[in-house]
Write a protein that holds these residues in place. Structure first.
Motif, PDB file in Angstrom:
ATOM      1  N   VAL A   4      13.104 -37.770  27.021  1.00  0.00           N
ATOM      2  CA  VAL A   4      13.525 -38.591  28.162  1.00  0.00           C
ATOM      3  C   VAL A   4      12.306 -39.244  28.790  1.00  0.00           C
ATOM      4  CG1 VAL A   4      14.631 -38.587  30.432  1.00  0.00           C
ATOM      5  CG2 VAL A   4      15.461 -37.049  28.642  1.00  0.00           C
ATOM      6  N   SER A   5      12.414 -40.548  29.058  1.00  0.00           N
ATOM      7  CA  SER A   5      11.408 -41.220  29.878  1.00  0.00           C
ATOM      8  C   SER A   5      12.076 -41.668  31.169  1.00  0.00           C
ATOM      9  CB  SER A   5      10.796 -42.422  29.143  1.00  0.00           C
ATOM     10  OG  SER A   5      11.780 -43.423  28.914  1.00  0.00           O
ATOM     11  N   LEU A  60      18.995 -44.352  23.265  1.00  0.00           N
ATOM     12  CA  LEU A  60      19.880 -44.829  24.321  1.00  0.00           C
ATOM     13  C   LEU A  60      19.040 -45.145  25.558  1.00  0.00           C
ATOM     14  CD1 LEU A  60      22.671 -42.073  24.132  1.00  0.00           C
ATOM     15  CD2 LEU A  60      22.689 -44.315  23.012  1.00  0.00           C
ATOM     16  N   HIS A  61      19.538 -46.002  26.415  1.00  0.00           N
ATOM     17  CA  HIS A  61      18.864 -46.225  27.696  1.00  0.00           C
ATOM     18  C   HIS A  61      19.863 -46.739  28.712  1.00  0.00           C
ATOM     19  CE1 HIS A  61      18.466 -50.738  27.540  1.00  0.00           C
ATOM     20  NE2 HIS A  61      18.624 -50.510  26.254  1.00  0.00           N
ATOM     21  N   THR A  62      19.511 -46.620  29.976  1.00  0.00           N
ATOM     22  CA  THR A  62      20.380 -47.138  31.029  1.00  0.00           C
ATOM     23  C   THR A  62      20.359 -48.654  30.946  1.00  0.00           C
ATOM     24  OG1 THR A  62      18.522 -47.019  32.560  1.00  0.00           O
ATOM     25  CG2 THR A  62      20.056 -45.168  32.559  1.00  0.00           C
ATOM     26  N   LYS A  63      21.513 -49.272  31.079  1.00  0.00           N
ATOM     27  CA  LYS A  63      21.601 -50.724  30.913  1.00  0.00           C
ATOM     28  C   LYS A  63      22.724 -51.274  31.760  1.00  0.00           C
ATOM     29  CE  LYS A  63      21.603 -54.303  27.351  1.00  0.00           C
ATOM     30  NZ  LYS A  63      20.241 -54.752  27.697  1.00  0.00           N
ATOM     31  N   MET A  78      28.017 -49.733  24.091  1.00  0.00           N
ATOM     32  CA  MET A  78      26.934 -49.311  23.210  1.00  0.00           C
ATOM     33  C   MET A  78      26.748 -47.798  23.230  1.00  0.00           C
ATOM     34  SD  MET A  78      24.029 -52.296  23.432  1.00  0.00           S
ATOM     35  CE  MET A  78      24.033 -52.521  25.205  1.00  0.00           C
ATOM     36  N   VAL A  79      26.739 -47.222  24.422  1.00  0.00           N
ATOM     37  CA  VAL A  79      26.529 -45.777  24.529  1.00  0.00           C
ATOM     38  C   VAL A  79      27.679 -45.006  23.879  1.00  0.00           C
ATOM     39  CG1 VAL A  79      26.379 -43.844  26.144  1.00  0.00           C
ATOM     40  CG2 VAL A  79      25.070 -45.932  26.571  1.00  0.00           C
ATOM     41  N   SER A  80      28.918 -45.404  24.188  1.00  0.00           N
ATOM     42  CA  SER A  80      30.066 -44.673  23.640  1.00  0.00           C
ATOM     43  C   SER A  80      30.142 -44.811  22.120  1.00  0.00           C
ATOM     44  CB  SER A  80      31.367 -45.158  24.284  1.00  0.00           C
ATOM     45  OG  SER A  80      31.573 -46.546  24.061  1.00  0.00           O
ATOM     46  N   SER A  81      29.753 -45.977  21.584  1.00  0.00           N
ATOM     47  CA  SER A  81      29.754 -46.176  20.130  1.00  0.00           C
ATOM     48  C   SER A  81      28.772 -45.240  19.449  1.00  0.00           C
ATOM     49  CB  SER A  81      29.395 -47.615  19.782  1.00  0.00           C
ATOM     50  OG  SER A  81      30.370 -48.524  20.237  1.00  0.00           O
ATOM     51  N   LEU A  82      27.589 -45.119  20.028  1.00  0.00           N
ATOM     52  CA  LEU A  82      26.536 -44.345  19.389  1.00  0.00           C
ATOM     53  C   LEU A  82      26.692 -42.844  19.596  1.00  0.00           C
ATOM     54  CD1 LEU A  82      23.498 -46.660  20.164  1.00  0.00           C
ATOM     55  CD2 LEU A  82      24.608 -46.312  17.959  1.00  0.00           C
ATOM     56  N   GLY A 142      20.343 -55.357  22.703  1.00  0.00           N
ATOM     57  CA  GLY A 142      20.627 -54.285  23.652  1.00  0.00           C
ATOM     58  C   GLY A 142      19.752 -53.073  23.425  1.00  0.00           C
ATOM     59  N   SER A 143      19.040 -53.051  22.309  1.00  0.00           N
ATOM     60  CA  SER A 143      18.045 -52.024  21.944  1.00  0.00           C
ATOM     61  C   SER A 143      18.556 -50.592  22.019  1.00  0.00           C
ATOM     62  CB  SER A 143      16.756 -52.196  22.768  1.00  0.00           C
ATOM     63  OG  SER A 143      16.924 -51.842  24.112  1.00  0.00           O
TER      64      SER A 143
END
Length: 203
Positions: A4-5, A60-63, A78-82, A142-143
């Motif tokens: 985590v960063s 993942l990252h906050t977006k 993106m988050v739910s897909s991954l 979206g990285s």
């Protein structure tokens, strides 16, 4: 393992939140708010992941993407897909697959190329990737992606420092972070890997 960063001023609060999750093994990095998600990923997280020897990484990252009226929905997609439970099995089924992105986010390098050309040329000067090969690549818009660690290792070869990343000013394109997002596809291609999209709703 969880890496985590978080901005340095939030380090204590973030560490306490993660502690409550009882995650087995976590490394938390307090970083300056500079270079979006890619500065800490390339400078801290990916080197640590590679040193441990993890074969795959899920990024993942906050977006929120406040400049788009569908930004929050895009981030959730993106988050739910991954985080799909079947994704890793699908990914590991093909040894040639190096990067998987959420549906609808594997984009051609030509998209908004003019806005990013100058910074891409800086990266190109530090690499041996031929220009025609670069232009044929796609990148994870979206990285967020899952990737084989080997496919991302060329990102570590630039020898970048934090000072080379632009100060945060709400930029929508044209920064070193945006160029590195595009270089994910170049890196995978240069290592002989393919990219694909996670099955799902392309809208």
């Amino acid at each position: 393992d969880l890496y985590v960063s978080t901005p340095s001023h939030q380090l204590n609060a973030a560490t306490e939140c993660i502690r409550r999750l009882n995650w087995p093994r976590v490394r938390v990095f307090g970083v300056p708010n500079r270079g979006r998600d890619f500065a800490p990923f390339v400078l801290q997280l990916l080197p640590a992941i590679n040193e441990i020897g993890h074969g795959c990484v899920l990024k993942l990252h906050t977006k929120a993407s406040m400049h788009m009226n569908f930004g929050r929905a895009w981030g959730h997609h993106m988050v739910s897909s991954l985080l799909s439970p079947s994704l890793l099995d699908h990914f590991l089924a093909s040894a040639e697959l190096g990067v998987m992105t959420p549906q609808g986010t594997l984009l051609p390098m030509s998209l908004n190329l003019a806005d990013n050309l100058t910074v891409l040329q800086r990266l190109k000067a530090l690499s041996s990737v031929p220009t025609p090969s670069l232009l044929d690549c796609h990148f994870p818009g979206g990285s967020m992606f899952v990737a084989r660690t080997d496919a991302l290792l060329p990102l570590l070869n630039f020898g970048l420092t934090l000072d080379e990343f632009e100060p945060e000013a709400g930029q929508m394109d044209g920064t070193l972070s945006h160029a590195l997002e595009r270089w994910v596809g170049v890196a995978a291609h240069s290592q002989g890997y393919q990219q694909a999209q996670v099955p799902g709703d392309e809208r």
